[in-house]
Design an enzyme around this catalytic site. Structure first.
Site, short mmCIF file in Angstrom:
data_model
loop_
_atom_site.label_atom_id
_atom_site.label_comp_id
_atom_site.label_asym_id
_atom_site.label_seq_id
_atom_site.Cartn_x
_atom_site.Cartn_y
_atom_site.Cartn_z
N ASP A 38 0.84 -1.31 -0.01
CA ASP A 38 -0.25 0.01 -0.02
C ASP A 38 0.79 1.19 -0.09
O ASP A 38 2.10 1.15 0.10
CB ASP A 38 -0.87 -0.10 1.20
CG ASP A 38 -0.20 0.10 2.50
OD1 ASP A 38 0.78 0.38 2.45
OD2 ASP A 38 -0.78 -0.62 3.66
N SER A 39 -0.04 2.44 -0.11
CA SER A 39 1.07 3.68 -0.12
C SER A 39 1.93 3.83 1.07
O SER A 39 3.04 4.09 0.58
CB SER A 39 0.05 4.82 -0.33
OG SER A 39 -0.90 4.58 -1.30
#
Length: 79
Positions: A38-39
């Site tokens: 994820d980011s």
């Protein structure tokens, strides 16, 4: 430092951060699509790589690093 050495170090960092096997982490793998990052994990990985290679990866550059190969190529130009 050779591209192969950089790849091994990058693979180790990714494996540790994302809990993946190093053999799964190839140059063509996308952090988000293939490795499931994820980011936040990508941002943490960038910081880990900055420390590991003693470089600075600017935010605008980090946004362009989509695959393992992108990261290896970028680091290769910085070390």
């Amino acid at each position: 430092m050779t591209k192969e050495q950089i790849l091994v170090d990058v693979q180790e960092a990714i494996a540790e951060k994302l809990g993946k096997e190093q053999s799964e982490i190839t140059l063509d793998k996308s952090f988000k699509d293939d490795l499931g990052a994820d980011s936040l994990e990508v941002m943490e990985l960038v910081m880990d790589l900055e420390d590991k290679f003693e470089i600075t990866i600017e935010d605008d550059q980090a946004e362009n690093l989509k695959t393992v190969g992108d990261v290896v190529s970028y680091i290769e130009t910085q070390v």
